[in-house]
Design a protein around this motif. Sequence first.
Motif, mmCIF file in Angstrom:
data_model
loop_
_atom_site.group_PDB
_atom_site.id
_atom_site.type_symbol
_atom_site.label_atom_id
_atom_site.label_comp_id
_atom_site.label_asym_id
_atom_site.label_seq_id
_atom_site.Cartn_x
_atom_site.Cartn_y
_atom_site.Cartn_z
ATOM 1 N N ALA A 1 0.758 -1.161 -0.075
ATOM 2 C CA ALA A 1 0.125 0.027 -0.001
ATOM 3 C C ALA A 1 0.863 1.246 0.006
ATOM 4 O O ALA A 1 0.550 2.173 -0.748
ATOM 5 C CB ALA A 1 -1.046 -0.272 1.317
ATOM 6 N N HIS A 2 1.869 1.313 0.763
ATOM 7 C CA HIS A 2 2.726 2.399 0.880
ATOM 8 C C HIS A 2 3.493 2.597 -0.340
ATOM 9 O O HIS A 2 3.849 3.641 -0.937
ATOM 10 C CB HIS A 2 3.700 2.273 1.950
ATOM 11 N N ARG A 3 4.153 1.127 -0.981
ATOM 12 C CA ARG A 3 4.774 1.454 -2.077
ATOM 13 C C ARG A 3 3.962 2.140 -3.394
ATOM 14 O O ARG A 3 4.525 2.846 -4.149
ATOM 15 C CB ARG A 3 5.399 0.102 -2.640
ATOM 16 N N HIS A 4 2.539 1.636 -3.595
ATOM 17 C CA HIS A 4 1.909 1.958 -4.441
ATOM 18 C C HIS A 4 1.563 3.605 -4.307
ATOM 19 O O HIS A 4 1.403 4.326 -5.450
ATOM 20 C CB HIS A 4 0.762 1.193 -4.684
ATOM 21 N N ASN B 1 -0.208 -12.920 18.070
ATOM 22 C CA ASN B 1 0.565 -11.443 18.012
ATOM 23 C C ASN B 1 1.266 -11.715 16.771
ATOM 24 O O ASN B 1 2.128 -12.660 16.303
ATOM 25 C CB ASN B 1 1.194 -11.069 19.120
ATOM 26 N N TYR B 2 1.460 -10.321 16.217
ATOM 27 C CA TYR B 2 2.305 -10.237 14.966
ATOM 28 C C TYR B 2 3.080 -8.550 15.168
ATOM 29 O O TYR B 2 2.495 -7.986 15.997
ATOM 30 C CB TYR B 2 1.766 -10.368 13.772
ATOM 31 N N SER B 3 4.168 -8.374 14.402
ATOM 32 C CA SER B 3 4.804 -7.269 14.472
ATOM 33 C C SER B 3 4.638 -6.642 12.848
ATOM 34 O O SER B 3 4.634 -7.278 12.074
ATOM 35 C CB SER B 3 6.216 -7.298 14.880
ATOM 36 N N ALA B 4 4.676 -5.234 12.953
ATOM 37 C CA ALA B 4 4.532 -4.760 11.460
ATOM 38 C C ALA B 4 5.822 -3.556 11.404
ATOM 39 O O ALA B 4 5.758 -2.662 12.126
ATOM 40 C CB ALA B 4 3.299 -3.781 11.175
ATOM 41 N N ASP B 5 6.763 -3.814 10.817
ATOM 42 C CA ASP B 5 8.041 -2.852 10.659
ATOM 43 C C ASP B 5 7.726 -1.953 9.568
ATOM 44 O O ASP B 5 7.666 -2.345 8.238
ATOM 45 C CB ASP B 5 9.106 -3.754 10.628
ATOM 46 N N ASP B 6 7.781 -0.610 9.944
ATOM 47 C CA ASP B 6 7.469 0.468 8.776
ATOM 48 C C ASP B 6 8.677 1.392 8.560
ATOM 49 O O ASP B 6 8.719 2.054 7.673
ATOM 50 C CB ASP B 6 6.348 1.344 9.081
ATOM 51 N N ARG B 7 9.845 0.922 9.098
ATOM 52 C CA ARG B 7 11.150 1.713 9.092
ATOM 53 C C ARG B 7 11.614 1.673 7.363
ATOM 54 O O ARG B 7 12.233 2.479 7.455
ATOM 55 C CB ARG B 7 12.070 1.336 10.027
ATOM 56 N N LYS C 1 3.381 8.070 11.482
ATOM 57 C CA LYS C 1 4.900 8.566 11.704
ATOM 58 C C LYS C 1 5.837 8.484 10.542
ATOM 59 O O LYS C 1 6.158 7.349 10.237
ATOM 60 C CB LYS C 1 5.311 8.058 13.062
ATOM 61 N N THR C 2 6.005 9.883 10.105
ATOM 62 C CA THR C 2 6.952 9.703 8.680
ATOM 63 C C THR C 2 8.445 9.338 8.876
ATOM 64 O O THR C 2 8.773 9.111 7.930
ATOM 65 C CB THR C 2 6.769 11.075 7.932
ATOM 66 N N GLN C 3 8.690 9.064 10.009
ATOM 67 C CA GLN C 3 9.915 8.447 10.275
ATOM 68 C C GLN C 3 9.996 7.026 10.475
ATOM 69 O O GLN C 3 11.418 6.403 10.356
ATOM 70 C CB GLN C 3 10.665 9.048 11.587
ATOM 71 N N GLY C 4 9.148 6.412 10.325
ATOM 72 C CA GLY C 4 8.898 4.837 10.320
ATOM 73 C C GLY C 4 8.998 4.132 11.574
ATOM 74 O O GLY C 4 9.777 4.530 12.449
ATOM 75 N N MET D 1 -7.696 2.009 11.702
ATOM 76 C CA MET D 1 -7.125 3.378 11.221
ATOM 77 C C MET D 1 -6.402 3.299 10.052
ATOM 78 O O MET D 1 -5.284 2.838 9.966
ATOM 79 C CB MET D 1 -6.171 3.523 12.503
ATOM 80 N N PRO D 2 -7.260 3.598 9.197
ATOM 81 C CA PRO D 2 -6.613 3.463 7.763
ATOM 82 C C PRO D 2 -5.366 4.252 7.441
ATOM 83 O O PRO D 2 -4.672 3.718 6.433
ATOM 84 C CB PRO D 2 -7.859 3.713 6.709
ATOM 85 N N ASP D 3 -5.489 5.574 7.796
ATOM 86 C CA ASP D 3 -3.953 6.302 7.729
ATOM 87 C C ASP D 3 -2.904 5.526 8.229
ATOM 88 O O ASP D 3 -1.619 6.076 7.855
ATOM 89 C CB ASP D 3 -4.152 7.640 7.990
ATOM 90 N N ASN D 4 -2.964 4.794 9.067
ATOM 91 C CA ASN D 4 -1.792 4.063 9.711
ATOM 92 C C ASN D 4 -1.786 2.457 9.880
ATOM 93 O O ASN D 4 -2.166 1.997 10.798
ATOM 94 C CB ASN D 4 -1.535 4.624 11.369
ATOM 95 N N LEU D 5 -1.467 1.887 8.826
ATOM 96 C CA LEU D 5 -1.648 0.664 8.797
ATOM 97 C C LEU D 5 -0.882 -0.251 9.529
ATOM 98 O O LEU D 5 -1.444 -1.031 10.049
ATOM 99 C CB LEU D 5 -1.709 0.099 7.059
ATOM 100 N N PRO D 6 0.236 -0.085 9.770
ATOM 101 C CA PRO D 6 1.317 -1.120 10.683
ATOM 102 C C PRO D 6 0.777 -0.820 11.772
ATOM 103 O O PRO D 6 1.128 -1.733 12.821
ATOM 104 C CB PRO D 6 2.671 -0.383 10.272
#
Length: 845
Positions: free
Chosen positions: A608-611, A675-681, A733-736, A657-662
Amino acid sequence: MRKFLLFMAGACSATVMAKAPTQIELDTLAQQLSVSYELLSAKPDVCPAPHQAQCYLSRLTLSAPYDVKSNSWSVYFSQLMPIYSTDSAQFSITHINGDLHQIKPTAAFTGFKANTPISIEFYTQESQITRSEFMPNYMLASSGLKSRVIDSTKTTLDPNTKLELQPYLAPFLTLEQLQTSKDDATVWMGAEYLYQNETKPTLSKAPLSVIPKPADLTVLTGDVVDLSQGLNLQLDDTNQAQLSAAITRLTSFGIKQHSQGIATTINFDLPGNVPEAYTLSMQHDQIAISASSLSGVFYALQSIAGLVSLENLTIPALKITDAPRYPFRGMHIDVARNFRSKAFILNTIEQMAAYKLNKLHLHLADDEGWRLAIKDLPELTEVGATRCLDLTEQACLLPQLGAGLNKGAAVNGYYNQADYIEILKYAQAHFIEVIPSLDMPGHSRAAIIAMEARFNSLTAQGKSAQALKYRLVEPADKTNYNSIQHYNDNTLNVCLDSTYQFIDKVLDEVNALHVQAGVPFKTYHIGADETAGAWVDSPSCKALKQQQPELHSFNGYFIEKVSSLVAGKGLKVAGWSDGMSDVALKNMPKTVQSNAWATLSEEGHQVAHRHANQGWDVVLSSPDVTYFDFPYQSHPQEPGNHWASRAIDSKKVFGFMPDNLPAHAEIWQSVKSQNYSADDRQSIRTKEFHGLQGHLWSELLRSDRQAEYMLYPRLLALAERAWHKAPWELEYKTQGVKYDQNTGHFKTALKQQKEADWQRFAALVGFKELAKLEQAGRFYRIPSVAARAIDNNVDAFIPYPGLTIEYQNSDGQWLKYKADSKPVSAQQVRAISVNGLREGRALEL
């Protein structure tokens, strides 16, 4: 069709007949043969090769009330996950194509003895876990006779809940039948689980608010506004006609348009950068609407409808200032797998508009059906819109998804040109854009089979050139592949010129319908998802690769070529994100829509972010929360699919919270309740999303009523999030950031804000909106009751206040539950619809 002979005894005699059966004898066996299906274990200790890692163990039991001695009959049935190993000397089971299987007696079969069951145990690959995934309508076949559906495999309706029952399917009683694998922690959401995990309603009446929530609502001083007086809309005839859908809805609530109503002025004086924005000021003697376009006025009128309940048309003086969060607020309706009536589509359009959704993504073609009449290509609907037991598929498609034999069944059908034009006009009147989709190059089996029937017919007439013009397959292509739905022939050949001639023809004819309707054709969704490993041995594709050695992907080549064709017709290109990821960006049009549908628990935010960062219009289609063909709760009696989520209730949709998927890694779990993790960095989003879309896929939905059950009230929560950004949503958060269950970004204060906002929403649904859905004739889901025995009485509640709860006493009587005089015990609990005519699903205590 393969030939099968059926020899059987008469109903009153054990004597074996020496002659072939008559139609009456075949009909009798279909009426009296008992078929029972039992899921034994979703996680057996041992799985036969070649699927040792994952399999399911099940049992079919057949019996007849009289002797039948023959090994020359056959049963066809739908089984979503292919059977690959059978533990039976007397029967073989063969996977034919898609979900269609064949049961055939072996030479060891000694016949049925009266009332003596014979069982077949078998293993299936992958996972099939919810009751609605076990298809009905098994078919008994015999050479030269009409096939019949076996009566014991037909569904029925519960007279109280009006929900589908499956008499052929044994009860699901254990977690062995609810969990997909040994690492699956899915819970059984019974009454006590709901009591421990849901929150009680806190509001005793509907708050002053609207669904979806406005950006700002301020109460003004002055007398109350009595809308029962009606409205005097000061509009010219043209504008009034264009707003007729909203006026009609207001009228249905008792708010009529007439000259003696409250003076209602409309001014087009807002800035035009957000055309759907509006302001609404309501005083007892005057209402003022400001907007920049008629769509803004339309939504202001819908807000007036949202402010009232059916019992009370009086509200305080107030002012609303409002604008949508996203320009794209959509609902995807799959009418291809199982057909939805035109009435269903029109009714859905009404409810979408009522809650300010503005895009109807209409999925018109897939493997199991082509649902739109196309000029000059009658085979698309004559063959491709119906299913029956014709293994040659010259008259219809194979009877996938438990379709049975009846061509006139509700699961079959199509929209003729007048139907589609009516849908377009109705949507336009509700300020909704229709986005047609005819899925290609995968999911194209209905088109392929229909065009092969056309090819065969024209070839037989000696019209070879005409026959080849729209052919979608290459006979010399010997590629073996298996699609996600287990077809070996559902992908059109992307290297044939005739494929693109077909697409060009279809697009031109769809456009002609839009022109005839006077409704612009703006966006075409090409599909482009889940393409199997086709074309490997296609001579045409090998030649194309030689001509274009730089060709990176055949699927990407197809999408680029079709996108160019679509854009050349002045249309916006849309597609599913997995296929759209195959393209070279330089070869795509400037404006592209990508529906991002990767699951969030599997790093779904990344695509989603890439596109979005590519400059594409990303419409969020996360199946974890927007796929309404999944169950509301993980309980055997809740219908739905299971592969992306085991429970999507309205509160989960509301909490998206559609603007913040991770960030959902903090508050949600995976499909196996881990439980899972989502890394947006490494996948930081730099551009905004374009919109949000809900999805109603139809593989498991065989009626409009079932579809509405899955749609409402979740559609209201979808509309809430698509229109309104809540202050409790975690900012991106735009810093990831890396998120998991322990990162703690969603703090207590935000959780409290979210809960208070949910209580507002739930009260609006319970006290106002369910009654409106009921008045419109929509079959909404009645919520399950949370209940627990505490201190010698039963405490019970439902998430939406205002509905009646009933409990069953030890004598089996159903009595009204009263919070101020709780019963000492209860066998079961259930909720009742607003009008008292329908019961919700009962839960045991």
